[in-house]
Design a protein around this motif. Structure first.
Motif, mmCIF file in Angstrom:
data_model
loop_
_atom_site.group_PDB
_atom_site.id
_atom_site.type_symbol
_atom_site.label_atom_id
_atom_site.label_comp_id
_atom_site.label_asym_id
_atom_site.label_seq_id
_atom_site.Cartn_x
_atom_site.Cartn_y
_atom_site.Cartn_z
ATOM 1 N N ASN A 144 0.887 -1.180 -0.103
ATOM 2 C CA ASN A 144 -0.069 0.095 0.135
ATOM 3 C C ASN A 144 0.935 1.303 -0.049
ATOM 4 O O ASN A 144 0.626 2.252 -0.859
ATOM 5 C CB ASN A 144 -1.056 0.097 1.132
ATOM 6 N N VAL A 145 2.034 1.494 0.849
ATOM 7 C CA VAL A 145 2.729 2.483 0.861
ATOM 8 C C VAL A 145 3.498 2.794 -0.300
ATOM 9 O O VAL A 145 3.624 3.671 -0.878
ATOM 10 C CB VAL A 145 3.761 2.446 2.077
ATOM 11 N N GLY A 146 3.986 1.637 -1.069
ATOM 12 C CA GLY A 146 4.684 1.576 -2.342
ATOM 13 C C GLY A 146 3.818 2.047 -3.313
ATOM 14 O O GLY A 146 4.366 2.948 -3.920
ATOM 15 N N ALA A 147 2.795 1.578 -3.625
ATOM 16 C CA ALA A 147 1.747 2.033 -4.637
ATOM 17 C C ALA A 147 1.378 3.251 -4.510
ATOM 18 O O ALA A 147 1.350 3.920 -5.368
ATOM 19 C CB ALA A 147 0.509 1.033 -4.676
ATOM 20 N N ALA A 148 1.254 3.824 -3.135
ATOM 21 C CA ALA A 148 0.549 5.334 -3.036
ATOM 22 C C ALA A 148 1.850 6.158 -3.238
ATOM 23 O O ALA A 148 1.691 7.212 -3.943
ATOM 24 C CB ALA A 148 0.254 5.427 -1.739
ATOM 25 N N THR A 149 3.028 5.907 -2.841
ATOM 26 C CA THR A 149 4.244 6.738 -3.170
ATOM 27 C C THR A 149 4.482 6.773 -4.753
ATOM 28 O O THR A 149 4.689 7.896 -5.123
ATOM 29 C CB THR A 149 5.508 5.860 -2.755
ATOM 30 N N ARG A 150 4.048 5.817 -5.407
ATOM 31 C CA ARG A 150 4.711 5.738 -6.937
ATOM 32 C C ARG A 150 3.519 6.726 -7.564
ATOM 33 O O ARG A 150 3.884 7.449 -8.421
ATOM 34 C CB ARG A 150 4.423 4.386 -7.418
ATOM 35 N N ALA A 151 2.066 6.678 -7.023
ATOM 36 C CA ALA A 151 1.075 7.509 -7.674
ATOM 37 C C ALA A 151 1.126 8.782 -7.227
ATOM 38 O O ALA A 151 1.311 9.729 -8.076
ATOM 39 C CB ALA A 151 -0.337 7.058 -7.057
ATOM 40 N N CYS A 152 1.492 9.044 -5.930
ATOM 41 C CA CYS A 152 1.722 10.326 -5.613
ATOM 42 C C CYS A 152 3.059 11.030 -6.236
ATOM 43 O O CYS A 152 2.880 12.320 -6.872
ATOM 44 C CB CYS A 152 1.954 10.466 -4.192
ATOM 45 N N VAL A 153 4.329 10.421 -6.367
ATOM 46 C CA VAL A 153 5.316 11.045 -7.205
ATOM 47 C C VAL A 153 4.887 11.498 -8.468
ATOM 48 O O VAL A 153 5.207 12.376 -9.235
ATOM 49 C CB VAL A 153 6.501 10.080 -7.016
ATOM 50 N N ARG A 154 4.087 10.359 -9.205
ATOM 51 C CA ARG A 154 4.004 10.663 -10.691
ATOM 52 C C ARG A 154 3.225 11.741 -10.790
ATOM 53 O O ARG A 154 3.230 12.792 -11.629
ATOM 54 C CB ARG A 154 3.034 9.355 -11.025
ATOM 55 N N GLU A 155 1.969 11.987 -9.968
ATOM 56 C CA GLU A 155 1.041 12.975 -10.124
ATOM 57 C C GLU A 155 1.883 14.443 -9.919
ATOM 58 O O GLU A 155 1.464 15.366 -10.286
ATOM 59 C CB GLU A 155 -0.224 12.981 -9.154
ATOM 60 N N ALA A 156 2.376 14.232 -8.615
ATOM 61 C CA ALA A 156 3.033 16.000 -8.259
ATOM 62 C C ALA A 156 4.029 16.047 -9.305
ATOM 63 O O ALA A 156 4.246 17.296 -9.488
ATOM 64 C CB ALA A 156 3.637 15.457 -6.681
ATOM 65 N N LEU A 157 4.875 14.983 -9.978
ATOM 66 C CA LEU A 157 6.014 15.441 -10.721
ATOM 67 C C LEU A 157 5.330 15.967 -12.266
ATOM 68 O O LEU A 157 5.783 16.949 -12.481
ATOM 69 C CB LEU A 157 6.975 14.338 -10.896
ATOM 70 N N ARG A 158 4.207 15.225 -12.712
ATOM 71 C CA ARG A 158 3.539 15.682 -13.902
ATOM 72 C C ARG A 158 3.222 17.235 -13.636
ATOM 73 O O ARG A 158 3.293 18.122 -14.655
ATOM 74 C CB ARG A 158 2.650 14.907 -14.092
ATOM 75 N N ALA A 159 2.609 17.521 -12.470
ATOM 76 C CA ALA A 159 1.883 18.759 -12.318
ATOM 77 C C ALA A 159 3.013 19.722 -11.944
ATOM 78 O O ALA A 159 2.798 20.900 -12.788
ATOM 79 C CB ALA A 159 1.132 18.855 -11.067
ATOM 80 N N THR A 160 3.973 19.559 -11.665
ATOM 81 C CA THR A 160 5.125 20.510 -11.304
ATOM 82 C C THR A 160 5.755 20.694 -12.763
ATOM 83 O O THR A 160 6.168 21.912 -13.032
ATOM 84 C CB THR A 160 6.026 20.341 -10.248
ATOM 85 N N LEU A 161 6.118 19.789 -13.511
ATOM 86 C CA LEU A 161 6.500 19.987 -14.737
ATOM 87 C C LEU A 161 5.644 20.793 -15.769
ATOM 88 O O LEU A 161 6.200 21.918 -16.411
ATOM 89 C CB LEU A 161 6.798 18.701 -15.469
ATOM 90 N N ARG A 162 4.409 20.780 -15.622
ATOM 91 C CA ARG A 162 3.404 21.393 -16.350
ATOM 92 C C ARG A 162 3.465 22.849 -15.858
ATOM 93 O O ARG A 162 3.451 23.817 -16.839
ATOM 94 C CB ARG A 162 2.022 20.847 -16.275
#
Length: 255
Positions: free
Chosen positions: A201-219
């Protein structure tokens, strides 16, 4: 705290992002990193042309200027800090389950890893392996309200780095920059967790959070600004490509 507030609260002030949660144990890959318990960690934007080398003093000055530290307070008492050339106005966060993540990103110094490099045979990496953290940089801060075993906390750095690389490859074509850094944190009083791999659960949530935060900050960083993503390392002001080859060998087998 209301349901709309993340467990790891963040505020931006004077070019500094502070991520806070009381008595959190952090593990940082950044300057003066390692494991430390503190109430907050920081992501600090440095100005163009920045050349300071007294990093502890500089970080303490910036935190004091932002109102996050008292005058003369040692940086070692303030919690881990990362440095970046990206603006904190573009910082973005994401949350999922027990995990909250924050990211800033600039790709002026991409680090390419070609699978068929031009280099032949074995040769040394050039001297001068220290680079001031003022060009672009992808910084990621991850916190979970669970309590992670020591190995799981260390592994969460790998999980976050893998998610960062996968996201950057999809969005930019590069797995990272020359100065990327990660901080992960956990609540030692939370529910005990022994593992943090991508199937947990922790690993999957971390992957999702990093993906979303990183895509948003790149935009946020590149859309509507004068900055553009480099099409090739040669187009980037500070890009590098690992074109050397390593020598492959087979481990010895003993009966």
């Amino acid at each position: 705290m209301t349901g709309s507030e993340p467990a790891y609260h963040a505020v931006r002030r004077a070019g500094v992002l502070r991520v806070s949660r009381p008595d959190t144990e952090w593990l940082s890959t950044g300057w003066n990193g390692g494991k430390r318990t503190s109430d907050a960690v920081y992501n600090v934007t440095v100005p163009d042309g920045w050349e300071r080398t007294d990093l502890d003093a500089y970080i303490a000055e910036r935190l004091e200027r932002a109102g996050f530290a008292d005058r003369g307070q040692p940086q070692t008492d303030l919690g881990p800090a990362l440095l970046t050339g990206a603006k904190q106005r573009d910082a973005r966060g994401a949350r999922c389950g027990s995990v909250t993540a924050y990211a800033t990103a600039g790709i002026s110094n991409p680090a390419a890893l070609p699978m068929d490099p031009d280099g032949e045979g074995e040769r040394s990496v050039p001297d001068g392996d220290e680079q001031p953290p003022g060009h672009g940089t992808v910084n990621v801060i991850v916190g979970t309200t669970t309590a992670l075993a020591p190995g799981a906390l260390a592994n969460l750095v790998a999980v976050a780095a893998e998610a960062k690389a996968a996201t950057l490859l999809a969005e930019t074509g590069y797995p990272g920059t020359t100065t990327d850094a990660i901080i992960v944190g956990h609540d030692p009083t939370g529910e005990q967790v022994s593992f943090s791999g991508s199937a947990t659960n922790v690993g999957a949530a971390t992957r999702a959070c990093v993906r979303e935060a990183l895509r948003a900050t790149l935009r946020a960083h590149y859309e509507g600004s004068d900055s553009t993503l480099p099409d090739a390392v040669s187009d980037a002001p500070y890009g590098v490509s690992t074109d050397i080859r390593a020598t492959v060998f087979r481990p010895s087998l003993e009966d």
